[in-house]
Each structure stands twice: as C-alpha cells, then as structure tokens.
Design a protein around this motif. Sequence first.
Motif, PDB file in Angstrom:
ATOM      1  N   ARG A   1     -24.065 -29.449 -51.896  1.00 32.33           N
ATOM      2  CA  ARG A   1     -23.222 -28.654 -50.997  1.00 32.33           C
ATOM      3  C   ARG A   1     -24.027 -28.044 -49.854  1.00 32.33           C
ATOM      4  O   ARG A   1     -23.539 -27.971 -48.714  1.00 32.33           O
ATOM      5  CB  ARG A   1     -22.526 -27.550 -51.799  1.00 32.33           C
TER       6      ARG A   1
ATOM      7  N   ALA B   1     -23.303 -28.634 -45.914  1.00 29.63           N
ATOM      8  CA  ALA B   1     -23.024 -27.478 -45.059  1.00 29.63           C
ATOM      9  C   ALA B   1     -23.965 -27.435 -43.859  1.00 29.63           C
ATOM     10  O   ALA B   1     -23.536 -27.217 -42.722  1.00 29.63           O
ATOM     11  CB  ALA B   1     -23.130 -26.186 -45.859  1.00 29.63           C
TER      12      ALA B   1
ATOM     13  N   PRO C   1     -16.467 -28.176 -50.830  1.00 30.04           N
ATOM     14  CA  PRO C   1     -16.846 -26.787 -50.513  1.00 30.04           C
ATOM     15  C   PRO C   1     -17.950 -26.713 -49.464  1.00 30.04           C
ATOM     16  O   PRO C   1     -17.955 -25.799 -48.629  1.00 30.04           O
ATOM     17  CB  PRO C   1     -17.329 -26.234 -51.864  1.00 30.04           C
ATOM     18  N   GLY C   2     -18.876 -27.665 -49.494  1.00 28.02           N
ATOM     19  CA  GLY C   2     -19.924 -27.703 -48.480  1.00 28.02           C
ATOM     20  C   GLY C   2     -19.347 -27.924 -47.087  1.00 28.02           C
ATOM     21  O   GLY C   2     -19.784 -27.309 -46.108  1.00 28.02           O
TER      22      GLY C   2
ATOM     23  N   LEU D   1     -16.311 -27.036 -46.143  1.00 19.22           N
ATOM     24  CA  LEU D   1     -15.610 -25.804 -45.773  1.00 19.22           C
ATOM     25  C   LEU D   1     -16.579 -24.725 -45.329  1.00 19.22           C
ATOM     26  O   LEU D   1     -16.386 -24.088 -44.278  1.00 19.22           O
ATOM     27  CB  LEU D   1     -14.771 -25.313 -46.957  1.00 19.22           C
ATOM     28  N   TYR D   2     -17.647 -24.512 -46.120  1.00 15.71           N
ATOM     29  CA  TYR D   2     -18.638 -23.491 -45.766  1.00 15.71           C
ATOM     30  C   TYR D   2     -19.306 -23.829 -44.438  1.00 15.71           C
ATOM     31  O   TYR D   2     -19.527 -22.948 -43.592  1.00 15.71           O
ATOM     32  CB  TYR D   2     -19.705 -23.378 -46.862  1.00 15.71           C
ATOM     33  N   GLY D   3     -19.624 -25.101 -44.252  1.00 15.30           N
ATOM     34  CA  GLY D   3     -20.289 -25.528 -43.019  1.00 15.30           C
ATOM     35  C   GLY D   3     -19.412 -25.304 -41.797  1.00 15.30           C
ATOM     36  O   GLY D   3     -19.888 -24.830 -40.753  1.00 15.30           O
TER      37      GLY D   3
ATOM     38  N   VAL E   1     -16.877 -23.124 -41.510  1.00 15.61           N
ATOM     39  CA  VAL E   1     -16.685 -21.691 -41.293  1.00 15.61           C
ATOM     40  C   VAL E   1     -17.910 -21.084 -40.616  1.00 15.61           C
ATOM     41  O   VAL E   1     -17.799 -20.353 -39.616  1.00 15.61           O
ATOM     42  CB  VAL E   1     -16.397 -20.972 -42.628  1.00 15.61           C
ATOM     43  N   MET E   2     -19.099 -21.396 -41.127  1.00 14.11           N
ATOM     44  CA  MET E   2     -20.328 -20.833 -40.556  1.00 14.11           C
ATOM     45  C   MET E   2     -20.602 -21.402 -39.165  1.00 14.11           C
ATOM     46  O   MET E   2     -20.975 -20.672 -38.238  1.00 14.11           O
ATOM     47  CB  MET E   2     -21.500 -21.095 -41.491  1.00 14.11           C
TER      48      MET E   2
END
Length: 409
Positions: free
Chosen positions: A30, A34, A332-333, A335-337, A339-340
């Motif tokens: 992940r 990301a 999830p990676g 999504l996190y990537g 968002v950040m």
Amino acid sequence: MKFPLYFSRKIAFSKDNKNNLSRVIIFIGRLSVALGIIVSLITVSTGFGSKKAIKERLADFSGHITVRSTRSNSSYNTSVLDNQGLDVKRIKEIPDVASVQKYAMLTGIMRNEHNFAGIIFKGIGKDFDSLRFKKFLISGTTPQVTEKGYNNGVVISDKTAKDLHLKVKDSIVTVFSKADQQPIYRKFEVLGIYRTDIKMIDDQFVIGDINHIRKIQDMKPDEAGGIDIFFKNINDADTDFPEIEKLIGYKNYAEKATEKFPQITDWISIFDTNIALIIIIMLIVVVINIIMVLLILIIERTNSIGLLKTLGASNSQIRATFINYTLIIMIPGLLYGNVMGLGLILIQKFFGLIKLNPENYYVSTVPVDLNPLAIISISLGILIISGLALIIPSYLISKISPVKAIKYN
C-alpha cells in the motif's frame, strides 16, 4: 459471487493478516502504491499547470494569434497591415473569438540620469483589452487611449522600472530613430508598472498610445501595424487558426503566441518528456513492489494453496484469487495516495508555497492544473497495469504440488 473473488475477499479481510507476515507485506504494498500515486499526481499537475500558465501569459499579453504584414518579417518594427483581403469584421464574428485589438510597434531607448534601457514600444488603441491586461499590473493603471490627440502615459515593466529607478507618475524620455532623420524624442509619464515573469517580455516591452508610432512612422489615423486576436479558450487558437489565415489576405501573415518565442516553446516541450519519464519510473517501481507482494503472499500461503487444490480448485481459480487479493490490497493505497496528492496540490494552488525563479521558469510560483481526467487515468492506469503484470508471476502457483504444500511448514 464467483469463488476467486469471494475467497480473495475472505483472506484480504481476515483477522489473521494482523498477526503475521501479511501485515508487513500489505503495508509495503500500500505504501508503494500511495507514493506512486502522489508523485504521479504532482508531476502531471505541475507539468501541465506550468505549460498552461506559460502559454496563457504569452497569449494574454500579446494575443493568442497575431496578424502582421509580411513586410515586417521578424522585425520588432511593424509595417502597416495590408487591407487587401483583411476582413476584421468576419474575424470578430468567429464564435470562439473573444476580442480583437490593433497595435503598432517601434523600438527605442529609454534613458535618464540613472541608466538607459532598450525597449519595444507597443502602441495600443481604444480597443485595448485593459481587463485582460490587469492581471499583469503590480501598480498604477493602463493608459486610456481615445486615438484623438496623444496620450503620454505608458506602462513599463517592473524590471525596466528598477533599472531606471522609476515609479508611477515619474517622467521618462524615450528616443526613437527613423531612417535618414535625426533621433526623435518623446517624454512619457509612467502610469503603471507590470510584470509577466516572462523575461523576453519584461526586458523589452512598453505599452503606450498607438498615435505616437503613427506620427513617427507617417501612418494614417486608421492604420495599424498588426492585430491581436484573443480567444475564449487558449485551445481554440489551434482549432481556428486555419480559418483566421483565410481572412487576413495574402500580404499579411498570422502567428500563434507560442511561435513568437520559439525558445520558450522548445522549453515547454521538455515537460512532456519529463512527465512521461517520471510516470514510467513510478509505474515500474509500483509494479515491482506489487509483484514482490504477490510472490511473498503465495509463499506464505502455500498450505492454503495445497488445500484448495486438494479440494478441487483449478490453478486458474487460485491464480485469480491471489491476483484479486493483491489488487484489493492496492485499493487503500490508491485512496490514500489520491487524498494526500490532491491535498498537496490544493495547498499549492491556493497558497502558492513553493516559489520559482521566473528568469529560469517563466513563472514565480509552481502552477498546478487539476485535470479530473488525468487524476482518474493515473489511478486506473496503475491498477490495470499492475493487474496485468501480476498474471505471469501468478503462474508460480501451478508449480506447487498439493501433497508437498500441505506438508509445508
């Protein structure tokens, strides 16, 4: 629900993953995804943002398309436009055209007791789009030209103002030369100071009344050295350029804003190469990490593979299970990537924290462009390519013997 997808979801959300090697493997997978998303988003948004910002600055200052006489060639001193075949009215009626303004240019020298500066005096008329130019003003105003009489107000660049120690309301003498005649002197008042951050413009251009050039060049009251054509969207210039060429006559020529400064155009083209190179590198890194995650998960769950084969699951079903499992780990990676990455881009967009040297980059802050299509394409591209890349290493499963796998510890 098909067996591979069902079983991959069961093992992906199993509580066992929190207490064994899978926990570390999942985190690494992940994290790599990301980081790949973050770097790709920043690269694309800043690359496309820089290209767009530089092109818009060039176009908003000098027109998306400029029409000049062929007698002018590449000289900064404009010759009178030939009216034969030139249909300004029809150009204005093109749906994509926002405005059209006439101008004339003449080189000269500004001087005072402090210094001197070679300048290009761009004479504007009453049709000058002061609202479009306003974004470049850092102090003062633009001259209100009526084309009746002479307006002695000028707008100079911030660099010229610093070189000559000038500020708004100061006076400055400008010397113009004319063939076989004595130098011609004009005294101007500084009405405004502008900055485009494009060195080739800021080093040279001064904005003033077109009637001064008409007088010096013996032009008629209604004559001009060129017309600047502005479009509602910068991309419309490429689309409508052929139609513009049909309406200007054969003794005039049309030129796009980017063609006036080929060195800037060549520099902008490097962005495409850099963007593609960085995205390819990040994609390779992500794919390698995801393949390693898949291989380690296969090795870790060798017993489960042997048990599934014993129960009648085919190699293709088990391969699909582990490919789905790995892709679920990636989500999830992603999504996190996103968002950040989008968060960092928005911070730069609204606060402009990262500054640049305009002499090297033509902009003073890092510009960003939030293109929804590019954002979605990056995430889908990484997900799809990773899925395809997992197919070959997943064939390792077919080499695992059920008997040996069950005994594997």
